[in-house]
Motif scaffolding. Sequence first.
Motif, PDB file in Angstrom:
ATOM      1  N   LEU A 139      -6.276   8.469  -0.268  1.00 52.90           N
ATOM      2  CA  LEU A 139      -6.119   8.083  -1.699  1.00 52.90           C
ATOM      3  C   LEU A 139      -5.063   7.100  -1.532  1.00 52.90           C
ATOM      4  CD1 LEU A 139      -7.310   7.765  -4.345  1.00 52.90           C
ATOM      5  CD2 LEU A 139      -6.063   9.591  -4.964  1.00 52.90           C
ATOM      6  N   VAL A 140      -4.982   5.736  -2.165  1.00 54.85           N
ATOM      7  CA  VAL A 140      -3.906   5.011  -1.847  1.00 54.85           C
ATOM      8  C   VAL A 140      -3.798   4.131  -3.285  1.00 54.85           C
ATOM      9  CG1 VAL A 140      -3.902   4.560   0.393  1.00 54.85           C
ATOM     10  CG2 VAL A 140      -5.168   3.116  -1.014  1.00 54.85           C
ATOM     11  N   LYS A 141      -2.524   3.937  -3.307  1.00 54.96           N
ATOM     12  CA  LYS A 141      -2.248   3.017  -4.660  1.00 54.96           C
ATOM     13  C   LYS A 141      -1.972   1.554  -3.974  1.00 54.96           C
ATOM     14  CE  LYS A 141       1.948   3.117  -6.524  1.00 54.96           C
ATOM     15  NZ  LYS A 141       2.999   3.754  -7.515  1.00 54.96           N
ATOM     16  N   VAL A 142      -2.546   0.385  -4.635  1.00 57.65           N
ATOM     17  CA  VAL A 142      -2.170  -1.014  -3.814  1.00 57.65           C
ATOM     18  C   VAL A 142      -1.763  -1.949  -4.991  1.00 57.65           C
ATOM     19  CG1 VAL A 142      -3.016  -2.841  -2.505  1.00 57.65           C
ATOM     20  CG2 VAL A 142      -4.161  -0.375  -2.451  1.00 57.65           C
ATOM     21  N   GLU A 143      -0.671  -2.569  -4.842  1.00 61.15           N
ATOM     22  CA  GLU A 143      -0.043  -3.680  -5.642  1.00 61.15           C
ATOM     23  C   GLU A 143      -0.099  -4.822  -4.841  1.00 61.15           C
ATOM     24  OE1 GLU A 143       4.165  -5.293  -6.786  1.00 61.15           O
ATOM     25  OE2 GLU A 143       4.139  -3.291  -6.602  1.00 61.15           O
ATOM     26  N   ILE A 144      -0.802  -5.860  -5.579  1.00 60.91           N
ATOM     27  CA  ILE A 144      -1.062  -6.973  -4.792  1.00 60.91           C
ATOM     28  C   ILE A 144      -0.340  -8.177  -5.563  1.00 60.91           C
ATOM     29  CG2 ILE A 144      -3.408  -6.571  -4.094  1.00 60.91           C
ATOM     30  CD1 ILE A 144      -4.469  -8.089  -6.567  1.00 60.91           C
ATOM     31  N   GLN A 145       0.295  -8.918  -4.428  1.00 63.27           N
ATOM     32  CA  GLN A 145       1.265  -9.855  -5.092  1.00 63.27           C
ATOM     33  C   GLN A 145       0.835 -11.279  -4.777  1.00 63.27           C
ATOM     34  OE1 GLN A 145       5.410  -9.514  -3.585  1.00 63.27           O
ATOM     35  NE2 GLN A 145       5.372  -7.398  -4.897  1.00 63.27           N
ATOM     36  N   VAL A 162       1.198  -1.398   0.110  1.00 57.52           N
ATOM     37  CA  VAL A 162      -0.114  -0.205   0.132  1.00 57.52           C
ATOM     38  C   VAL A 162       0.698   1.175   0.165  1.00 57.52           C
ATOM     39  CG1 VAL A 162      -1.771   1.201   1.232  1.00 57.52           C
ATOM     40  CG2 VAL A 162      -1.593  -1.295   1.216  1.00 57.52           C
ATOM     41  N   GLU A 163       0.479   2.082  -0.921  1.00 55.34           N
ATOM     42  CA  GLU A 163       1.342   3.367  -1.071  1.00 55.34           C
ATOM     43  C   GLU A 163       0.469   4.632  -0.910  1.00 55.34           C
ATOM     44  OE1 GLU A 163       4.215   5.812  -4.258  1.00 55.34           O
ATOM     45  OE2 GLU A 163       4.153   3.673  -4.153  1.00 55.34           O
ATOM     46  N   VAL A 164       0.487   5.658  -0.156  1.00 53.17           N
ATOM     47  CA  VAL A 164      -0.300   6.833   0.167  1.00 53.17           C
ATOM     48  C   VAL A 164       0.070   7.757  -1.207  1.00 53.17           C
ATOM     49  CG1 VAL A 164      -0.947   8.734   1.278  1.00 53.17           C
ATOM     50  CG2 VAL A 164      -0.461   6.527   2.436  1.00 53.17           C
ATOM     51  N   LEU A 165      -1.078   8.079  -1.817  1.00 56.12           N
ATOM     52  CA  LEU A 165      -0.893   9.001  -2.933  1.00 56.12           C
ATOM     53  C   LEU A 165      -1.296  10.308  -2.184  1.00 56.12           C
ATOM     54  CD1 LEU A 165      -2.335   7.119  -5.978  1.00 56.12           C
ATOM     55  CD2 LEU A 165       0.098   7.344  -5.333  1.00 56.12           C
TER      56      LEU A 165
END
Length: 377
Positions: free
Chosen positions: A270-276, A257-260
């Motif tokens: 607002l966040v960006k989420v990369e799922i592995q 999770v990364e805060v935008l």
Amino acid sequence: MSNSSSERAQALRFGFSWPELNDGLFYSDVVRTSDSESTLIQFYSRKYKNSAPLQGWLQRIRNGQITVNGRVVRDPDTILSIGSELVYHRLPWKEPGAPYILEILYEDGDMIALDKPSELQVLPGGLFQQRTVLTQLQWRATKQSSSLVCCEPNPVPVHRLGRGTSGILLCAKTKFAKTQLAAYFADGTSYVGGNSKNNLELNARRKILKIYRALVTGIVCEDKVIVEQPIGTVQYPGVAKGLYVASPSGKPALSKVEVLERDVEKNCTLVKVEIQSGRPHQIRIHLSFIGHPLLGDPLYVVGGRPRCFDPEFVDGSFAQDGGFPRPAKPVPGDCGYTLHAHHVSLSHPTTNEVIEITAPLPPVLWTRQEAQETSVI
């Protein structure tokens, strides 16, 4: 290869309006040794107790919705014999409203990437048996095959997005592409968990990368958060196979999770989420687990658990068609949250060429800078 490729079907849309009623469903069974000498009502009320209560199955039988060896049988006490062929006809019904227009983000002879709108289900299930992405793909293929000399393959989705989730949905046109793309998803999920060495190996081997945007409740303090909470299931009213939740005994799952952008005034982030990994409802569960459920999520709350949790609750009533009524409590298919599959990077299933696909963001998920840039344009 990017979205600007000549093979891209830029802004190409398709969709066919839904009929008033669907076609209903037919469920077939063959009586086995263990079920011989059972009555018709015993067979259905035992084997499909999650579909309808006893009184509901009695209603269906007396209504003539079940045949035995091709003959309608209305007597619930009919004795069944080994090898008997049973068919239950679920009568046509009007499905809840759902959008039907789909935008093609990328298409070639092996695969197609769609921009799925929120509130449209991917595959048949529950009340939605016809109003799905799969049905629209089938109808499109039928129209193409009737108008072209060469029949186009019938695409099928190779993964799912929640009904309330919008954005990129990958579909395969060939059996080989389907096998390859399914393997990409399975590989990523199987390597999550264990130790850091496993995760490093995962990063080196991964052939697909998925990035989402979401709006969550509260202010996420850390700029970056890695969530590795396992996801399992619990019994839950209205969800026959169990509800996915944060569970120590569940399967490994990993989300970055990364805060935008933070909005203190509206108390949301607002966040960006990369799922592995690709566990069902993973982002909804992981963000709620760390104390920041998706804004508007009717189901998951802080801790990665459902808002209303009472596994002992069972509604003994039944609906007009004999089945259980829609649960009064929230279920996974309920919408209201904002989650968008924004970007996918993958190796092409046949050429291994890297493909970058991006689905336009809904305005609610724009950063302030993106909103300003859009207004200027």
